[in-house]
Enzyme design. Structure first.
Site, short mmCIF file in Angstrom:
data_model
loop_
_atom_site.label_atom_id
_atom_site.label_comp_id
_atom_site.label_asym_id
_atom_site.label_seq_id
_atom_site.Cartn_x
_atom_site.Cartn_y
_atom_site.Cartn_z
N ARG A 1 -27.40 -31.25 -22.89
CA ARG A 1 -27.78 -31.98 -24.11
C ARG A 1 -29.30 -32.13 -24.07
O ARG A 1 -29.90 -32.07 -23.01
CB ARG A 1 -27.23 -33.40 -24.17
CG ARG A 1 -25.98 -33.68 -23.48
CD ARG A 1 -25.64 -35.18 -23.52
NE ARG A 1 -26.37 -35.92 -22.49
CZ ARG A 1 -27.23 -36.89 -22.71
NH1 ARG A 1 -27.55 -37.26 -23.94
NH2 ARG A 1 -27.83 -37.51 -21.72
N ARG B 1 -34.26 -38.78 -30.37
CA ARG B 1 -34.19 -40.16 -30.87
C ARG B 1 -34.81 -40.26 -32.24
O ARG B 1 -35.95 -39.86 -32.42
CB ARG B 1 -34.99 -41.09 -29.96
CG ARG B 1 -34.39 -41.24 -28.62
CD ARG B 1 -35.29 -42.18 -27.84
NE ARG B 1 -34.83 -42.21 -26.47
CZ ARG B 1 -35.53 -42.69 -25.46
NH1 ARG B 1 -36.73 -43.18 -25.68
NH2 ARG B 1 -35.04 -42.67 -24.25
N ARG C 1 -35.53 -26.85 -4.17
CA ARG C 1 -36.64 -26.47 -5.03
C ARG C 1 -37.82 -27.32 -4.60
O ARG C 1 -37.66 -28.45 -4.17
CB ARG C 1 -36.32 -26.73 -6.50
CG ARG C 1 -35.40 -25.66 -7.08
CD ARG C 1 -35.38 -25.69 -8.58
NE ARG C 1 -34.89 -26.94 -9.09
CZ ARG C 1 -35.58 -27.75 -9.89
NH1 ARG C 1 -36.80 -27.43 -10.27
NH2 ARG C 1 -35.06 -28.87 -10.33
N ARG D 1 -47.41 -30.63 -14.70
CA ARG D 1 -47.88 -31.90 -15.25
C ARG D 1 -49.03 -32.46 -14.41
O ARG D 1 -49.25 -32.02 -13.28
CB ARG D 1 -46.76 -32.92 -15.38
CG ARG D 1 -46.07 -33.27 -14.09
CD ARG D 1 -45.02 -34.37 -14.34
NE ARG D 1 -44.55 -34.89 -13.06
CZ ARG D 1 -43.82 -35.97 -12.91
NH1 ARG D 1 -43.45 -36.66 -13.97
NH2 ARG D 1 -43.43 -36.38 -11.73
N GLU E 1 -49.26 -31.04 -10.57
CA GLU E 1 -48.00 -30.62 -9.95
C GLU E 1 -47.68 -29.18 -10.33
O GLU E 1 -47.74 -28.83 -11.50
CB GLU E 1 -46.85 -31.51 -10.43
CG GLU E 1 -46.93 -32.90 -9.89
CD GLU E 1 -45.69 -33.74 -10.23
OE1 GLU E 1 -45.78 -34.96 -10.12
OE2 GLU E 1 -44.66 -33.15 -10.64
N TYR F 1 -29.37 -35.16 -4.85
CA TYR F 1 -30.49 -35.85 -5.50
C TYR F 1 -30.07 -37.29 -5.77
O TYR F 1 -29.09 -37.54 -6.45
CB TYR F 1 -30.92 -35.17 -6.81
CG TYR F 1 -32.07 -35.96 -7.39
CD1 TYR F 1 -33.36 -35.76 -6.93
CD2 TYR F 1 -31.85 -36.97 -8.32
CE1 TYR F 1 -34.41 -36.54 -7.39
CE2 TYR F 1 -32.90 -37.76 -8.78
CZ TYR F 1 -34.17 -37.53 -8.30
OH TYR F 1 -35.21 -38.31 -8.74
N ASP G 1 -31.66 -40.95 -7.14
CA ASP G 1 -32.78 -41.77 -7.59
C ASP G 1 -32.91 -42.92 -6.62
O ASP G 1 -31.97 -43.22 -5.86
CB ASP G 1 -32.51 -42.29 -9.01
CG ASP G 1 -33.10 -41.35 -10.07
OD1 ASP G 1 -34.14 -40.71 -9.79
OD2 ASP G 1 -32.52 -41.27 -11.17
P1 FAD Z 1 -36.55 -39.80 2.43
O1 FAD Z 1 -37.47 -40.64 1.66
O2 FAD Z 1 -36.80 -38.34 2.44
O3 FAD Z 1 -36.54 -40.35 3.94
C1 FAD Z 1 -36.05 -39.60 5.02
C2 FAD Z 1 -36.96 -39.85 6.21
O4 FAD Z 1 -36.38 -39.24 7.37
C3 FAD Z 1 -38.34 -39.22 6.05
O5 FAD Z 1 -39.34 -40.20 6.25
C4 FAD Z 1 -38.39 -38.15 7.12
O6 FAD Z 1 -39.68 -37.98 7.70
C5 FAD Z 1 -37.41 -38.70 8.15
N1 FAD Z 1 -36.84 -37.66 9.00
C6 FAD Z 1 -36.23 -36.51 8.63
N2 FAD Z 1 -35.86 -35.79 9.70
C7 FAD Z 1 -36.23 -36.51 10.79
C8 FAD Z 1 -36.12 -36.28 12.18
N3 FAD Z 1 -35.56 -35.17 12.69
N4 FAD Z 1 -36.62 -37.22 13.03
C9 FAD Z 1 -37.21 -38.34 12.56
N5 FAD Z 1 -37.35 -38.59 11.23
C10 FAD Z 1 -36.85 -37.69 10.36
N6 FAD Z 1 -36.42 -41.62 -7.77
C11 FAD Z 1 -36.54 -42.56 -8.75
O7 FAD Z 1 -35.74 -43.50 -8.80
N7 FAD Z 1 -37.57 -42.49 -9.66
C12 FAD Z 1 -38.48 -41.48 -9.65
O8 FAD Z 1 -39.39 -41.46 -10.47
C13 FAD Z 1 -38.36 -40.48 -8.63
N8 FAD Z 1 -39.24 -39.45 -8.58
C14 FAD Z 1 -39.08 -38.48 -7.64
C15 FAD Z 1 -39.97 -37.39 -7.63
C16 FAD Z 1 -39.81 -36.36 -6.74
C17 FAD Z 1 -40.79 -35.20 -6.72
C18 FAD Z 1 -38.71 -36.39 -5.83
C19 FAD Z 1 -38.46 -35.24 -4.89
C20 FAD Z 1 -37.84 -37.47 -5.81
C21 FAD Z 1 -38.01 -38.52 -6.72
N9 FAD Z 1 -37.16 -39.63 -6.70
C22 FAD Z 1 -37.30 -40.59 -7.69
C23 FAD Z 1 -36.12 -39.80 -5.66
C24 FAD Z 1 -36.60 -40.56 -4.39
O9 FAD Z 1 -37.68 -39.87 -3.82
C25 FAD Z 1 -35.44 -40.68 -3.39
O10 FAD Z 1 -34.40 -41.45 -3.96
C26 FAD Z 1 -35.77 -41.35 -2.04
O11 FAD Z 1 -36.99 -40.89 -1.51
C27 FAD Z 1 -34.67 -41.06 -1.04
O12 FAD Z 1 -34.87 -41.79 0.15
P2 FAD Z 1 -34.23 -41.30 1.53
O13 FAD Z 1 -34.42 -42.42 2.50
O14 FAD Z 1 -32.84 -40.81 1.29
O15 FAD Z 1 -35.06 -40.00 1.94
#
Ligand code: FAD
Length: 373
Positions: free
Chosen positions: A172, A176, A249, A280, A306, A354, A356
């Site tokens: 979709r 708006r 990606r 962007r 980016e 993915y 948020d």
């Molecule tokens: P992560 O933040 O990736 O944390 C995982 C951690 O584990 C990292 O610090 C890493 O270093 C560590 N780690 C991995 N392997 C090891 C290892 N072997 N030993 C020790 N440490 C390790 N969400 C929104 O709500 N709004 C937004 O506008 C938004 N924008 C985004 C834009 C982009 C480009 C991306 C990619 C994501 C976006 N998100 C957004 C989503 C958001 O980034 C995620 O929800 C969030 O970061 C996930 O947290 P996490 O703890 O699962 O993972």
């Protein structure tokens, strides 16, 4: 040797929320992260008084009142509303597609005129069975919006012409017929005034933390230190990629500090033409309305261009690839993960999905309840 109830691998949002809850439940917790800083991908760094989003712009938005109340206990949020602008060869349009967009594009004034113009273009194209993304987009919103606001941006994102992309990518396209530039349809939205790093710092509180520490390079030692492990790193890396590599990606950021107060007048400007190589530009200071914590105007600015880029093993993983091949491979890793008795897998990398920010917090809270009671 010290002993912990939980070893948490990863100081991102998932790990930090779990650490907070485990600490509250009286557990002894150690958090390790291979990076030099906390906060995972929501890490923000202060440059010239500006909170710079190092791994891509992050806007907190949610409909979940529980999550909103929860994060507000650890950070003060401002009233930022995401209202991106599209730049098509120097013509500026409001996003998401709304009455400002239609007025600029066709000079129409009423919702009825705008709807009629979209309908005219859709039926003139006469597409009933779209064979590719181009046809699908035209079928949904007509030719002008497709040509100026969708085509180039999508081609840069996917690195392929829209005629070679499958139609199902776009199910979709929200249109708006109101003057509403708010990108997210969420009840709650904002940015932590002191940045996301401070939010994660507050979640971690006085939890023991070791940075620059890779779990996988010495896992026997770390496992011996704790009864249970919460692993938020990549699930395929945990299993030594033995079934194959999950694909992502990627995005590349080019960040620079400029000696001017205002570069583009908005936090996000999308470049929707094909020729501009970046997708962007983010101007970080507008997430806090151009001011620092004390309300002072900031004299400089920081921008990030980016670029969509192909991901190869070893690159920073950003977005999981939502296709059958990777979905099936993940299910096989998940079956292995479920057999690991002492290890919990969580977060965007541990579950290859993915999330948020609000979803990752909700998932970590749910896991905490199940695990800690
Ligand atoms: P992560 O933040 O990736 O944390 C995982 C951690 O584990 C990292 O610090 C890493 O270093 C560590 N780690 C991995 N392997 C090891 C290892 N072997 N030993 C020790 N440490 C390790 N969400 C929104 O709500 N709004 C937004 O506008 C938004 N924008 C985004 C834009 C982009 C480009 C991306 C990619 C994501 C976006 N998100 C957004 C989503 C958001 O980034 C995620 O929800 C969030 O970061 C996930 O947290 P996490 O703890 O699962 O993972």
């Amino acid at each position: 040797m010290e002993h912990y109830d939980y070893l948490i691998v990863g100081a991102g949002l998932y790990g930090a929320v779990f650490a907070q809850e485990a600490g509250k439940a009286g557990k002894r917790v150690l958090v390790i992260d291979k990076r030099a800083q906390i906060a995972g991908n929501v890490y923000t760094k202060e440059v010239e008084g500006i909170q710079v989003h190092q791994y891509g712009a992050h806007i907190f938005h949610t409909n979940d009142r529980t999550v909103w109340d929860y994060v507000n206990r650890f950070a003060e949020f401002n009233r930022f509303t995401n209202a991106p602008v599209a730049n098509f060869r120097g013509e500026l349009y409001s996003l998401p597609f709304n009455m400002y967009t239609f007025n600029k594009m066709w000079n129409v004034v009423t919702p009825e005129e705008a709807a009629a113009e979209i309908e005219r273009q859709r039926s003139a194209a006469g597409i009933t069975e779209p064979k590719n993304l181009e046809e699908q987009a035209i079928r949904l919103v007509g030719t002008d919006i497709y040509e100026k606001l969708i085509k180039g941006y999508t081609e840069k994102q996917w690195g392929r012409p829209c005629t070679e992309l499958p139609a199902f990518i776009i199910k979709r396209l929200p249109v708006r017929f109101t003057f509403d530039n708010n990108y997210f349809n969420a009840l709650y939205q904002g940015i932590p005034k002191d940045g996301y790093t401070a939010l994660v710092e507050n979640l971690l509180g006085d939890t023991e933390l070791r940075l620059n520490t890779d779990y996988l390079s010495d896992r026997e030692r770390w496992n011996a230190m704790a009864d249970r492990v919460l692993y938020t790193g990549a699930v395929d890396a945990y299993f030594g990629y033995r079934l194959g590599t999950l694909e992502y990606r990627s995005v590349r950021f080019e960040t620079e500090t400029l000696d001017i107060p205002n570069f583009q007048g908005n936090a996000a400007v999308n470049y929707t033409d094909r020729e501009t190589p970046w997708t962007r530009i983010i101007e970080h200071k507008w997430f806090t309305f151009g001011k620092d914590r004390e309300g002072r105007e900031l004299p400089k600015t920081v921008i990030s261009r980016e670029y969509s880029s192909e991901w190869k093993p070893g690159d920073e993983p950003y977005y999981p690839v939502n296709d059958e091949k990777n979905g099936t491979l993940y299910q096989s890793y998940r079956a292995l993960a479920e057999k690991e008795e002492r290890v919990l897998f969580g977060g965007r990398l541990g579950e290859y999905r993915y999330y948020d920010m609000d979803q990752v917090i909700a998932a970590a809270l749910e896991r905490s309840r199940a695990e800690l009671g």
